[in-house]
Design a protein around this motif. Structure first.
Motif, mmCIF file in Angstrom:
data_model
loop_
_atom_site.group_PDB
_atom_site.id
_atom_site.type_symbol
_atom_site.label_atom_id
_atom_site.label_comp_id
_atom_site.label_asym_id
_atom_site.label_seq_id
_atom_site.Cartn_x
_atom_site.Cartn_y
_atom_site.Cartn_z
ATOM 1 N N ARG A 96 13.389 -18.873 7.700
ATOM 2 C CA ARG A 96 13.590 -20.383 7.725
ATOM 3 C C ARG A 96 14.775 -21.044 8.332
ATOM 4 N NH1 ARG A 96 12.618 -18.453 2.632
ATOM 5 N NH2 ARG A 96 10.580 -19.223 1.378
ATOM 6 N N GLU A 97 15.669 -20.053 8.903
ATOM 7 C CA GLU A 97 16.752 -20.584 9.645
ATOM 8 C C GLU A 97 16.752 -21.524 10.857
ATOM 9 O OE1 GLU A 97 20.972 -18.364 11.534
ATOM 10 O OE2 GLU A 97 19.310 -17.391 10.660
ATOM 11 N N GLY A 98 17.294 -22.539 10.730
ATOM 12 C CA GLY A 98 17.046 -23.632 11.716
ATOM 13 C C GLY A 98 15.864 -24.250 11.606
ATOM 14 N N CYS A 99 15.274 -24.250 10.722
ATOM 15 C CA CYS A 99 14.039 -25.443 10.506
ATOM 16 C C CYS A 99 14.214 -25.980 9.136
ATOM 17 C CB CYS A 99 12.698 -24.422 10.409
ATOM 18 S SG CYS A 99 12.406 -23.639 12.034
ATOM 19 N N GLU A 100 13.959 -27.269 9.270
ATOM 20 C CA GLU A 100 13.676 -28.366 8.323
ATOM 21 C C GLU A 100 12.392 -28.662 7.860
ATOM 22 O OE1 GLU A 100 15.421 -32.695 6.975
ATOM 23 O OE2 GLU A 100 16.237 -31.784 8.849
ATOM 24 N N THR A 101 12.212 -28.798 6.629
ATOM 25 C CA THR A 101 10.714 -29.074 6.062
ATOM 26 C C THR A 101 10.728 -30.405 5.498
ATOM 27 O OG1 THR A 101 10.330 -26.786 5.717
ATOM 28 C CG2 THR A 101 8.804 -28.383 4.706
ATOM 29 N N GLN A 102 9.601 -31.335 5.950
ATOM 30 C CA GLN A 102 9.425 -32.647 5.572
ATOM 31 C C GLN A 102 7.930 -32.841 5.232
ATOM 32 O OE1 GLN A 102 10.584 -35.838 8.332
ATOM 33 N NE2 GLN A 102 12.974 -35.127 8.012
ATOM 34 N N HIS A 103 7.643 -33.258 3.911
ATOM 35 C CA HIS A 103 6.201 -33.413 3.463
ATOM 36 C C HIS A 103 5.924 -34.753 3.519
ATOM 37 C CE1 HIS A 103 5.604 -29.288 1.910
ATOM 38 N NE2 HIS A 103 6.789 -29.149 2.008
ATOM 39 N N ARG A 104 4.666 -35.007 4.146
ATOM 40 C CA ARG A 104 4.183 -36.353 4.087
ATOM 41 C C ARG A 104 2.532 -36.267 3.590
ATOM 42 N NH1 ARG A 104 6.296 -38.453 9.980
ATOM 43 N NH2 ARG A 104 8.781 -38.217 9.387
ATOM 44 N N GLN A 105 2.070 -37.286 3.336
ATOM 45 C CA GLN A 105 0.523 -37.297 2.974
ATOM 46 C C GLN A 105 -0.111 -36.676 4.073
ATOM 47 O OE1 GLN A 105 -0.100 -38.476 0.198
ATOM 48 N NE2 GLN A 105 -2.384 -37.706 0.368
ATOM 49 N N GLY A 106 -0.707 -35.478 3.520
ATOM 50 C CA GLY A 106 -1.430 -34.818 4.400
ATOM 51 C C GLY A 106 -0.972 -33.938 5.603
ATOM 52 N N THR A 107 0.187 -34.035 5.719
ATOM 53 C CA THR A 107 0.993 -33.470 6.875
ATOM 54 C C THR A 107 2.310 -32.754 6.397
ATOM 55 O OG1 THR A 107 2.076 -35.223 7.582
ATOM 56 C CG2 THR A 107 -0.093 -34.731 8.427
ATOM 57 N N VAL A 108 2.615 -31.586 7.026
ATOM 58 C CA VAL A 108 3.722 -30.820 7.152
ATOM 59 C C VAL A 108 4.631 -31.091 8.351
ATOM 60 C CG1 VAL A 108 5.134 -28.908 6.406
ATOM 61 C CG2 VAL A 108 3.210 -29.237 5.021
ATOM 62 N N LEU A 109 5.535 -31.744 8.295
ATOM 63 C CA LEU A 109 6.405 -32.005 9.675
ATOM 64 C C LEU A 109 7.643 -30.989 9.639
ATOM 65 C CD1 LEU A 109 6.669 -33.650 12.297
ATOM 66 C CD2 LEU A 109 8.384 -35.100 10.731
ATOM 67 N N CYS A 110 7.713 -29.821 10.576
ATOM 68 C CA CYS A 110 8.774 -29.337 10.838
ATOM 69 C C CYS A 110 9.677 -29.572 11.833
ATOM 70 C CB CYS A 110 8.096 -27.650 11.126
ATOM 71 S SG CYS A 110 6.865 -26.964 9.945
ATOM 72 N N LEU A 111 10.986 -29.459 11.625
ATOM 73 C CA LEU A 111 11.909 -29.908 12.539
ATOM 74 C C LEU A 111 13.009 -28.705 12.708
ATOM 75 C CD1 LEU A 111 13.018 -33.531 10.986
ATOM 76 C CD2 LEU A 111 11.297 -32.734 12.929
ATOM 77 N N CYS A 112 12.584 -28.141 14.137
ATOM 78 C CA CYS A 112 13.473 -26.473 14.460
ATOM 79 C C CYS A 112 14.389 -26.995 15.448
ATOM 80 C CB CYS A 112 12.418 -25.434 14.515
ATOM 81 S SG CYS A 112 11.519 -25.337 12.945
ATOM 82 N N ASN A 113 15.502 -26.096 15.691
ATOM 83 C CA ASN A 113 16.612 -26.431 16.795
ATOM 84 C C ASN A 113 16.285 -25.207 17.745
ATOM 85 O OD1 ASN A 113 17.190 -24.040 15.251
ATOM 86 N ND2 ASN A 113 19.194 -24.897 14.888
ATOM 87 N N HIS A 114 14.837 -24.617 17.729
ATOM 88 C CA HIS A 114 14.670 -23.864 18.783
ATOM 89 C C HIS A 114 13.145 -23.599 19.038
ATOM 90 C CE1 HIS A 114 14.359 -21.811 14.739
ATOM 91 N NE2 HIS A 114 13.502 -21.109 15.361
#
Length: 400
Positions: A87-105
């Motif tokens: 999970r290092e360097g990744c942030e998880t955001q949950h929205r309706q029907g989707t998962v948004l991944c924000l990663c720095n690599h």
């Protein structure tokens, strides 16, 4: 390899893989919809980006940060060894029907499904029913006990000013008031738990407020259990005259103030820690949603906090049992001693330690025992308080 799509735009190569067979770690972890997305720059390794890349995964299940999180693949160093998800360097955001991944690599990304529970639908329904009924009974019994404590405390205060001989006056200490604070915290915990599931259907603020209230009341309840253990230690182990100035006020500041400050700090700086928590069943679709912690680190910190308090209380309870065994008593007195030990077990909350046995074959039996004992803790405290108050009245002496 199924469903491979590769294209190049400004040297950016993206690969979509609809099969996780080649990305299996040693735990055989499953990923969301078996979807894995790879993103690379040709002949370059990209890491520590100032502006993270955004990867979106669609789904049709109830997910949150407690059972689905963004990860990337780390290949194994040795030949023939499997890699692992990180999970290092990744942030998880949950929205309706989707998962948004924000990663720095850039690398292979997926959403890892965390199977924290493997309960069937019938087991989850029965546990929910037991906890709801038990907490309702416990809340009622706790309220009645708290009311009785207030009445007896008021009567005791009036009697302390009566012109009675000094030998018949009961010494005033903070024991009853500590019991009352524990009962108040337990009542708040039961009520907030009963509200957490209905408010889970409310979006946003109401569910976060309910989760914060549930978490704060749990922290306060555990803190007052620790205060009970500390007070019992002073009474039975440190039997010499120990005077602590503003003793009850200091206990209140620690047991009410510190947990409240922690919850307020989380609400200010990381509000998303509270929200919708999904308890998954074996099929993954018939889930139960409640307002609780959505962050694994916050969950582990709460477990560590509870573990330290329960460890101290268990040691105090063991010291009480050793003291009772050393003193020879009659059969009737021995029976009373074991009743006292059972009451102290409830008062110190040692049954909450069952939470640390939720693994393997112990999972389902532990969940039932944990739910029954702890949802009815208020009822047990009510019975224990009535028993001890009756003993006080019959013996005309003050006991703790």
């Amino acid at each position: 390899m199924e469903g491979v799509q590769a294209w190049e735009e400004q040297k950016l190569i993206c690969i979509h893989i609809h099969s996780s067979g080649i990305f299996l770690d040693e735990h055989n972890s499953s990923v969301l919809n078996n979807d894995i997305l790879g993103a690379f720059l040709q002949n370059r390794r990209v890491s520590r980006l100032r502006r993270p890349v955004q990867i979106q995964f669609s789904h049709n299940m109830e997910l949150d940060a407690s059972n689905a999180t963004c990860v990337f693949w780390v290949p194994a160093a040795g030949v023939g060894r499997t890699g692992t998800w990180s999970r290092e360097g990744c942030e998880t955001q949950h929205r309706q029907g989707t998962v948004l991944c924000l990663c720095n690599h850039l690398t292979y990304f997926a959403v890892l499904l965390i199977q924290a529970h493997n309960l069937s639908q019938s087991e989850l329904e029965s546990l929910t029913y037991i906890s709801t009924v038990g907490c309702s009974i416990s809340a009622t019994a706790t309220f009645c006990t708290l009311l009785l404590c207030c009445i007896f405390s008021a009567v005791g205060t009036l009697c302390s000013h009566c012109p009675l001989p000094s030998r018949r006056r009961r010494p005033r200490d903070g024991t009853t008031r500590i019991h009352m604070n524990l009962l108040a915290a337990l009542l708040l915990l039961n009520v907030s738990f009963l509200l957490s599931e209905p408010l889970a259907s409310c979006p946003g603020g109401p569910c976060q407020a309910a989760a914060a209230l549930l978490h704060g009341s749990l922290l306060c309840t555990l803190a007052w259990m620790g205060a009970e253990g500390f007070h019992l230690y002073l009474l039975l182990v440190k039997v010499y005259n120990i005077y602590i100035r503003h003793y009850l006020l200091k206990l209140c500041l620690c047991a009410w103030g510190l947990p409240t400050l922690a919850v307020v700090a989380v609400l200010i700086f990381k509000r998303e820690t509270y929200g919708h928590h999904v308890i998954s069943t074996a099929d993954g679709y018939k889930n139960m949603t409640m307002c609780w912690l959505t962050s694994q680190p916050a969950h582990y910190l709460t477990l560590c906090y509870a573990g330290l308090i329960l460890l101290f209380n268990t040691l105090v309870l063991a010291a009480v049992v050793v003291m009772l065994k050393r003193i020879q008593r009659q059969k009737e007195q021995a029976r009373r001693d074991w009743v006292t030990v059972l009451g102290l077990t409830c008062l110190l909350g040692t049954t909450w330690g069952l939470a640390f046995f939720s693994f393997g074959i112990f999972l389902v039996p532990q969940l039932y025992l944990f739910t029954i004992f702890n949802s009815l803790q208020g009822l047990f405290l009510c019975l224990w308080y009535l028993t001890t108050h009756r003993s006080k009245s019959s013996s005309n002496s003050s006991t703790s």
